[in-house]
Design a protein around this motif. Sequence first.
Motif, PDB file in Angstrom:
ATOM      1  N   THR A 240     -44.520 108.548  66.390  1.00 20.78           N
ATOM      2  CA  THR A 240     -45.718 108.631  67.228  1.00 20.78           C
ATOM      3  C   THR A 240     -46.828 107.726  66.717  1.00 20.78           C
ATOM      4  O   THR A 240     -47.445 106.970  67.478  1.00 20.78           O
ATOM      5  CB  THR A 240     -46.221 110.084  67.285  1.00 20.78           C
ATOM      6  OG1 THR A 240     -45.213 110.913  67.872  1.00 20.78           O
ATOM      7  CG2 THR A 240     -47.500 110.190  68.108  1.00 20.78           C
ATOM      8  N   ALA A 243     -45.965 104.058  67.283  1.00 23.33           N
ATOM      9  CA  ALA A 243     -46.110 103.701  68.700  1.00 23.33           C
ATOM     10  C   ALA A 243     -47.574 103.487  69.060  1.00 23.33           C
ATOM     11  O   ALA A 243     -47.921 102.555  69.801  1.00 23.33           O
ATOM     12  CB  ALA A 243     -45.502 104.794  69.579  1.00 23.33           C
ATOM     13  N   MET A 274     -39.514 105.024  73.509  1.00 26.37           N
ATOM     14  CA  MET A 274     -40.789 104.421  73.125  1.00 26.37           C
ATOM     15  C   MET A 274     -40.951 102.968  73.595  1.00 26.37           C
ATOM     16  O   MET A 274     -41.814 102.257  73.085  1.00 26.37           O
ATOM     17  CB  MET A 274     -40.948 104.488  71.599  1.00 26.37           C
ATOM     18  CG  MET A 274     -41.145 105.891  71.062  1.00 26.37           C
ATOM     19  SD  MET A 274     -42.745 106.562  71.566  1.00 26.37           S
ATOM     20  CE  MET A 274     -42.586 108.275  71.031  1.00 26.37           C
ATOM     21  N   SER A 277     -44.441 101.511  74.455  1.00 27.43           N
ATOM     22  CA  SER A 277     -45.356 101.090  73.388  1.00 27.43           C
ATOM     23  C   SER A 277     -45.165  99.617  73.051  1.00 27.43           C
ATOM     24  O   SER A 277     -46.127  98.895  72.775  1.00 27.43           O
ATOM     25  CB  SER A 277     -45.144 101.951  72.131  1.00 27.43           C
ATOM     26  OG  SER A 277     -43.859 101.734  71.571  1.00 27.43           O
ATOM     27  N   ASN A 332     -42.920 110.466  80.043  1.00 29.38           N
ATOM     28  CA  ASN A 332     -42.627 109.421  79.056  1.00 29.38           C
ATOM     29  C   ASN A 332     -43.901 108.760  78.549  1.00 29.38           C
ATOM     30  O   ASN A 332     -44.111 108.632  77.335  1.00 29.38           O
ATOM     31  CB  ASN A 332     -41.697 108.367  79.657  1.00 29.38           C
ATOM     32  CG  ASN A 332     -41.392 107.241  78.683  1.00 29.38           C
ATOM     33  OD1 ASN A 332     -42.118 106.256  78.617  1.00 29.38           O
ATOM     34  ND2 ASN A 332     -40.328 107.385  77.920  1.00 29.38           N
ATOM     35  N   VAL A 336     -45.739 108.737  74.779  1.00 35.00           N
ATOM     36  CA  VAL A 336     -45.978 107.497  74.038  1.00 35.00           C
ATOM     37  C   VAL A 336     -47.430 107.391  73.586  1.00 35.00           C
ATOM     38  O   VAL A 336     -47.714 106.958  72.464  1.00 35.00           O
ATOM     39  CB  VAL A 336     -45.581 106.275  74.891  1.00 35.00           C
ATOM     40  CG1 VAL A 336     -46.014 104.974  74.216  1.00 35.00           C
ATOM     41  CG2 VAL A 336     -44.069 106.253  75.122  1.00 35.00           C
ATOM     42  N   ASN A 342     -43.677 115.254  71.928  1.00 32.33           N
ATOM     43  CA  ASN A 342     -42.489 114.447  72.192  1.00 32.33           C
ATOM     44  C   ASN A 342     -41.443 115.260  72.944  1.00 32.33           C
ATOM     45  O   ASN A 342     -41.123 116.386  72.563  1.00 32.33           O
ATOM     46  CB  ASN A 342     -41.902 113.945  70.868  1.00 32.33           C
ATOM     47  CG  ASN A 342     -40.971 112.771  71.071  1.00 32.33           C
ATOM     48  OD1 ASN A 342     -40.133 112.793  71.965  1.00 32.33           O
ATOM     49  ND2 ASN A 342     -41.127 111.741  70.267  1.00 32.33           N
TER      50      ASN A 342
END
Length: 379
Positions: A240, A243, A274, A277, A332, A336, A342
Amino acid sequence: MQHARADYYDYSLVAVIVLLICFGLVMLYSTSSYMAEVKYGNDMFYFKKQAAISVACIVMALIISRIDYHILYYFTTILYVAAFGLMLLVKTPLGTAANGAQRWLQIGPIQFQPSEIAKVAVIVCLPCMIIKMGRRIKTLKACMVLLGVGGLLAFGAYQFTDNLSTAIIIFAITVGLIFVAHPDTKIFFILGGAGIAGIAALVMFLNATVSVDGDISFRLRRIMVWLHPEDFADTWGYQTIQALYAIGSGGFFGRGLGNSIQKLGSVPEAQNDMIFSIICEELGIFGGIIVLLLYAYLLYRLFFIAQNAPDMFGSLMVSGIFIHIALQVILNIAVVVNLMPNTGVTLPFISYGGTSIVFLMAEMGLALSVARQIKFKDS
């Protein structure tokens, strides 16, 4: 004099789907080439697999679009039972694990996630049931039956494939279809408000009572990472945080296509959940906005088809597809940018994954099939 004009085909929907897939393939290669070279000695390993599946799926969707969608009306029970039965098989020797989760079935050379079939099953089966119920849909009993039917598939996804995110999506599609078909919408807003308030209260309670150093389950751990990502920067929250670094370092116009730094191992499995990102790092917030506009146009076309469908079955089925795509995009991107815990939900048409693209394109084929039967009046 007015007469109906048939033979309509939604080329705009086809165009935006192809554009999203092509954009996804470009970003997939940019995102995965380094790690593919490191792992497999072939920088196009992920790209080649996804490109081959994508081309086949576009052809499949165009073929499905030429089939009368009303034929599904007679196979809803079989589809529902098959979806539930395949999820049951995940816990047998036919089930295979990947990335620490046993969610796949291996039948010969084919490996797929049966929970994806469950999404299609609920999108097809519930409209059929709603039509058969007719005016009884407004009764509490009918709503509870529909919730039970959709809820059973959601339970199967959670219990047998250990996939909470898919279970949430299946149940949300169920609720969404009931909302669309039910004549009284006020009760849904009341229940929705109560549900949001309950979730907010639970999060506040967990934030106040759970220690970041305690022994907690992995789902509760995800909530704690969401609330305090900096406290887990080197462990559970690593993906996380990295990202968010990628998004922040991209600025408004990005580093340039192919110039991401975070994709060089900092963001684990960047080509999957991810990938947004890396899009923001290479193309900036501007690139992220373009992606969102493409999804918005895709959803607009689905809304148009649902509004103009020749019958309730087609309208409800496309409404279910609309809800599914919208949910996956929202979930999603929210994950991100750390707006929610998540969930492991892929970005439609862009994230790497064969099973996901196959069933998404099957849904697009169904939407195009409904669109083909739209009739306009010529003056």
